[in-house]
Design a protein around this motif. Structure first.
Motif, PDB file in Angstrom:
ATOM      1  N   LEU A 130       0.710  -1.077  -0.049  1.00 33.70           N
ATOM      2  CA  LEU A 130       0.083  -0.077  -0.073  1.00 33.70           C
ATOM      3  C   LEU A 130       0.746   1.240  -0.001  1.00 33.70           C
ATOM      4  O   LEU A 130       0.485   2.377  -0.650  1.00 33.70           O
ATOM      5  CB  LEU A 130      -1.011  -0.090   1.182  1.00 33.70           C
ATOM      6  N   THR A 131       2.281   1.205   0.783  1.00 32.77           N
ATOM      7  CA  THR A 131       2.944   2.324   0.590  1.00 32.77           C
ATOM      8  C   THR A 131       3.409   2.552  -0.835  1.00 32.77           C
ATOM      9  O   THR A 131       3.649   4.004  -1.064  1.00 32.77           O
ATOM     10  CB  THR A 131       3.923   2.108   1.726  1.00 32.77           C
ATOM     11  N   GLU A 132       3.547   1.562  -1.148  1.00 30.75           N
ATOM     12  CA  GLU A 132       4.192   1.853  -2.666  1.00 30.75           C
ATOM     13  C   GLU A 132       3.019   2.533  -3.736  1.00 30.75           C
ATOM     14  O   GLU A 132       3.302   3.634  -4.527  1.00 30.75           O
ATOM     15  CB  GLU A 132       4.480   0.505  -3.608  1.00 30.75           C
ATOM     16  N   LYS A 133       1.536   2.073  -3.531  1.00 30.58           N
ATOM     17  CA  LYS A 133       0.539   2.834  -4.078  1.00 30.58           C
ATOM     18  C   LYS A 133       0.275   4.164  -3.892  1.00 30.58           C
ATOM     19  O   LYS A 133       0.173   4.982  -4.692  1.00 30.58           O
ATOM     20  CB  LYS A 133      -0.664   1.992  -3.835  1.00 30.58           C
ATOM     21  N   ARG A 134       0.553   4.365  -2.420  1.00 30.27           N
ATOM     22  CA  ARG A 134       0.546   6.101  -2.301  1.00 30.27           C
ATOM     23  C   ARG A 134       1.560   6.637  -2.575  1.00 30.27           C
ATOM     24  O   ARG A 134       1.441   7.780  -3.047  1.00 30.27           O
ATOM     25  CB  ARG A 134       0.675   5.861  -0.511  1.00 30.27           C
ATOM     26  N   ARG A 135       2.657   6.079  -2.757  1.00 28.83           N
ATOM     27  CA  ARG A 135       3.896   6.954  -3.278  1.00 28.83           C
ATOM     28  C   ARG A 135       3.519   7.128  -4.872  1.00 28.83           C
ATOM     29  O   ARG A 135       3.948   8.545  -5.246  1.00 28.83           O
ATOM     30  CB  ARG A 135       5.236   6.036  -3.504  1.00 28.83           C
ATOM     31  N   ALA A 136       3.188   6.316  -5.473  1.00 29.74           N
ATOM     32  CA  ALA A 136       2.537   6.405  -6.922  1.00 29.74           C
ATOM     33  C   ALA A 136       1.508   7.546  -6.932  1.00 29.74           C
ATOM     34  O   ALA A 136       1.488   8.697  -7.869  1.00 29.74           O
ATOM     35  CB  ALA A 136       2.089   5.365  -7.503  1.00 29.74           C
ATOM     36  N   MET A 137       0.509   7.721  -6.048  1.00 28.49           N
ATOM     37  CA  MET A 137      -0.526   8.756  -6.218  1.00 28.49           C
ATOM     38  C   MET A 137       0.243  10.034  -5.785  1.00 28.49           C
ATOM     39  O   MET A 137      -0.290  11.017  -6.367  1.00 28.49           O
ATOM     40  CB  MET A 137      -1.418   8.109  -4.877  1.00 28.49           C
ATOM     41  N   ILE A 138       1.277  10.059  -4.942  1.00 23.26           N
ATOM     42  CA  ILE A 138       1.722  11.470  -4.524  1.00 23.26           C
ATOM     43  C   ILE A 138       2.509  11.751  -5.806  1.00 23.26           C
ATOM     44  O   ILE A 138       2.299  12.956  -5.965  1.00 23.26           O
ATOM     45  CB  ILE A 138       2.994  11.191  -3.211  1.00 23.26           C
ATOM     46  N   ASN A 139       3.115  10.950  -6.437  1.00 24.27           N
ATOM     47  CA  ASN A 139       3.864  11.379  -7.693  1.00 24.27           C
ATOM     48  C   ASN A 139       2.845  11.962  -8.762  1.00 24.27           C
ATOM     49  O   ASN A 139       3.026  12.912  -9.243  1.00 24.27           O
ATOM     50  CB  ASN A 139       4.481  10.299  -8.257  1.00 24.27           C
ATOM     51  N   GLU A 140       1.658  11.284  -8.894  1.00 24.80           N
ATOM     52  CA  GLU A 140       0.715  11.732  -9.683  1.00 24.80           C
ATOM     53  C   GLU A 140       0.016  13.107  -9.611  1.00 24.80           C
ATOM     54  O   GLU A 140      -0.038  14.120 -10.078  1.00 24.80           O
ATOM     55  CB  GLU A 140      -0.096  10.639  -9.961  1.00 24.80           C
ATOM     56  N   VAL A 141      -0.126  13.048  -8.132  1.00 23.31           N
ATOM     57  CA  VAL A 141      -0.606  14.562  -7.698  1.00 23.31           C
ATOM     58  C   VAL A 141       0.221  15.663  -7.789  1.00 23.31           C
ATOM     59  O   VAL A 141       0.078  16.777  -8.255  1.00 23.31           O
ATOM     60  CB  VAL A 141      -1.050  14.514  -6.124  1.00 23.31           C
ATOM     61  N   LYS A 142       1.683  15.400  -7.551  1.00 24.12           N
ATOM     62  CA  LYS A 142       2.518  16.446  -7.711  1.00 24.12           C
ATOM     63  C   LYS A 142       2.781  16.885  -9.103  1.00 24.12           C
ATOM     64  O   LYS A 142       3.121  17.906  -9.317  1.00 24.12           O
ATOM     65  CB  LYS A 142       4.001  15.840  -7.162  1.00 24.12           C
ATOM     66  N   GLN A 143       2.448  15.906 -10.062  1.00 24.21           N
ATOM     67  CA  GLN A 143       2.336  16.171 -11.445  1.00 24.21           C
ATOM     68  C   GLN A 143       1.180  16.770 -11.977  1.00 24.21           C
ATOM     69  O   GLN A 143       0.918  16.774 -13.149  1.00 24.21           O
ATOM     70  CB  GLN A 143       2.871  14.856 -12.364  1.00 24.21           C
ATOM     71  N   GLY A 144       0.002  17.003 -11.076  1.00 22.87           N
ATOM     72  CA  GLY A 144      -0.917  17.765 -11.657  1.00 22.87           C
ATOM     73  C   GLY A 144      -2.192  16.778 -11.625  1.00 22.87           C
ATOM     74  O   GLY A 144      -3.109  17.354 -12.320  1.00 22.87           O
ATOM     75  N   GLY A 145      -1.901  15.576 -11.190  1.00 19.06           N
ATOM     76  CA  GLY A 145      -3.048  14.659 -11.448  1.00 19.06           C
ATOM     77  C   GLY A 145      -4.118  14.651 -10.262  1.00 19.06           C
ATOM     78  O   GLY A 145      -4.695  13.291 -10.126  1.00 19.06           O
ATOM     79  N   TYR A 146      -4.246  15.547  -9.479  1.00 17.91           N
ATOM     80  CA  TYR A 146      -5.262  15.420  -8.363  1.00 17.91           C
ATOM     81  C   TYR A 146      -6.748  15.057  -8.442  1.00 17.91           C
ATOM     82  O   TYR A 146      -7.088  14.014  -7.939  1.00 17.91           O
ATOM     83  CB  TYR A 146      -5.037  16.499  -7.439  1.00 17.91           C
ATOM     84  N   ARG A 147      -6.914  15.468  -9.433  1.00 18.43           N
ATOM     85  CA  ARG A 147      -8.608  15.150  -9.906  1.00 18.43           C
ATOM     86  C   ARG A 147      -8.656  13.715 -10.239  1.00 18.43           C
ATOM     87  O   ARG A 147      -9.547  13.043 -10.271  1.00 18.43           O
ATOM     88  CB  ARG A 147      -9.149  16.375 -11.270  1.00 18.43           C
ATOM     89  N   ALA A 148      -7.662  13.204 -11.142  1.00 12.27           N
ATOM     90  CA  ALA A 148      -7.875  11.968 -11.772  1.00 12.27           C
ATOM     91  C   ALA A 148      -7.650  10.952 -10.552  1.00 12.27           C
ATOM     92  O   ALA A 148      -8.315   9.890 -10.571  1.00 12.27           O
ATOM     93  CB  ALA A 148      -6.590  11.786 -12.742  1.00 12.27           C
ATOM     94  N   VAL A 149      -6.782  11.094  -9.707  1.00 16.88           N
ATOM     95  CA  VAL A 149      -6.589  10.267  -8.410  1.00 16.88           C
ATOM     96  C   VAL A 149      -7.893  10.408  -7.978  1.00 16.88           C
ATOM     97  O   VAL A 149      -8.355   9.400  -7.283  1.00 16.88           O
ATOM     98  CB  VAL A 149      -5.367  10.805  -7.627  1.00 16.88           C
ATOM     99  N   MET A 150      -8.510  11.568  -7.623  1.00 21.11           N
ATOM    100  CA  MET A 150     -10.027  11.563  -6.713  1.00 21.11           C
ATOM    101  C   MET A 150     -10.907  10.814  -7.395  1.00 21.11           C
ATOM    102  O   MET A 150     -11.756  10.264  -6.825  1.00 21.11           O
ATOM    103  CB  MET A 150     -10.085  12.890  -6.310  1.00 21.11           C
ATOM    104  N   ASP A 151     -10.915  11.050  -8.854  1.00 23.12           N
ATOM    105  CA  ASP A 151     -12.104  10.200  -9.605  1.00 23.12           C
ATOM    106  C   ASP A 151     -11.862   8.591  -9.463  1.00 23.12           C
ATOM    107  O   ASP A 151     -12.781   8.114  -9.298  1.00 23.12           O
ATOM    108  CB  ASP A 151     -11.838  10.658 -10.908  1.00 23.12           C
ATOM    109  N   ARG A 152     -10.604   8.240  -9.307  1.00 25.85           N
ATOM    110  CA  ARG A 152     -10.566   6.859  -9.315  1.00 25.85           C
ATOM    111  C   ARG A 152     -10.801   6.388  -7.707  1.00 25.85           C
ATOM    112  O   ARG A 152     -11.492   5.321  -7.421  1.00 25.85           O
ATOM    113  CB  ARG A 152      -8.866   6.444  -9.594  1.00 25.85           C
ATOM    114  N   LEU A 153     -10.378   7.254  -6.945  1.00 26.66           N
ATOM    115  CA  LEU A 153     -10.880   6.837  -5.410  1.00 26.66           C
ATOM    116  C   LEU A 153     -12.056   6.791  -5.149  1.00 26.66           C
ATOM    117  O   LEU A 153     -12.863   5.901  -4.398  1.00 26.66           O
ATOM    118  CB  LEU A 153     -10.103   7.653  -4.566  1.00 26.66           C
ATOM    119  N   PHE A 154     -12.914   7.569  -5.748  1.00 23.59           N
ATOM    120  CA  PHE A 154     -14.438   7.757  -5.826  1.00 23.59           C
ATOM    121  C   PHE A 154     -15.014   6.206  -5.950  1.00 23.59           C
ATOM    122  O   PHE A 154     -16.023   5.999  -5.197  1.00 23.59           O
ATOM    123  CB  PHE A 154     -15.075   8.800  -6.600  1.00 23.59           C
ATOM    124  N   ALA A 155     -14.522   5.621  -7.013  1.00 27.88           N
ATOM    125  CA  ALA A 155     -15.305   4.262  -7.489  1.00 27.88           C
ATOM    126  C   ALA A 155     -14.899   3.325  -6.204  1.00 27.88           C
ATOM    127  O   ALA A 155     -15.830   2.381  -6.101  1.00 27.88           O
ATOM    128  CB  ALA A 155     -14.426   3.807  -8.452  1.00 27.88           C
TER     129      ALA A 155
END
Length: 233
Positions: free
Chosen positions: A99-124
């Motif tokens: 899970l830590t690895e998945k969180r690191r991937a999310m952190i990298n995505e958010v830092k690259q401007g993908g916050y909305r995309a991450v939240m859309d996936r989490l909603f499901a």
């Protein structure tokens, strides 16, 4: 007579006070309600310390998801100030490496401007499958994400990844305790809640049926009823 002490509510990951909006009117009629700010940087111990510094002298304490990790830490730091505990859709377990690895991937995505995309996936994963296309709930989740913001979301992910194992201290909790879960929680398996309830002497376990991770929004009356019963424990 219901407990008249203030109630402190701690939201979960990427959640703001909106997560408790359906419950606040009923709880407020019983006494003061405080929504904790968990969107500031720091590890779990620091977040808990800041909330305690701003909390009433003595209070009832409920936490949802990440908020559950925080209230475990708050209890470790100041058990004498907490009259009762409610753990909503959370776990006492430490972070698993995968899970830590998945969180690191999310952190990298958010830092690259993908916050909305991450939240859309989490909603499901947040909601029951029957609500996966519920636009109203989706909008609330996105609004809460905007309330928290990408920087605080990253801080929260980092704090979650570094949390400690709370299972060894479960038996030290002697105050009235509610453990609430749902039968279709894809984020927190119900057996994690059963583990908490079995580890805390006298804890009451409540399972909400046909519900996902966002119990307060998906089944608001059931959660409100459970919290009001908790205040009478």
């Amino acid at each position: 007579m219901l407990n008249s002490l203030p109630v402190v509510l701690v939201p979960g990951l990427a959640c703001s006070p909106r997560i408790y909006e359906p419950q606040i009117p009923s709880l407020w009629r019983q006494g003061p309600v405080v929504i904790a700010n968990h969107a500031r940087g720091g590890d779990m111990a620091t977040i808990a310390r800041r909330i305690l510094a701003e909390a009433p002298l003595r209070f009832s304490l409920a936490g949802h998801s990440m908020g559950g990790y925080i209230i475990f830490e708050m209890f470790r730091q100041a058990p004498e100030r907490i009259s009762r505990l409610a753990f909503l859709n959370t776990s006492a377990r430490p972070e698993m490496p995968e899970l830590t690895e998945k969180r690191r991937a999310m952190i990298n995505e958010v830092k690259q401007g993908g916050y909305r995309a991450v939240m859309d996936r989490l909603f499901a994963n947040f909601v029951h499958p029957a609500l996966a296309r519920d636009e109203h709930l989706h909008r609330i989740v996105l609004d809460m994400a905007d309330d928290v913001g990408p920087d605080a979301f990253v801080w929260q992910l980092e704090a979650i990844s570094g949390r400690i194992d709370s299972r060894p201290t479960l038996a030290t909790i002697k105050c009235p305790t509610l453990v609430l879960t749902s039968d279709t929680d894809n984020m927190m398996p119900p057996d994690a809640s059963s583990e908490i309830a079995n580890g805390i002497p006298g804890a009451k376990l409540v399972t909400i049926q046909d519900c996902g991770h966002l119990t307060q929004l998906e089944k608001p009356q059931a959660v409100t009823d459970a919290l009001l019963d908790w205040l009478e424990m």
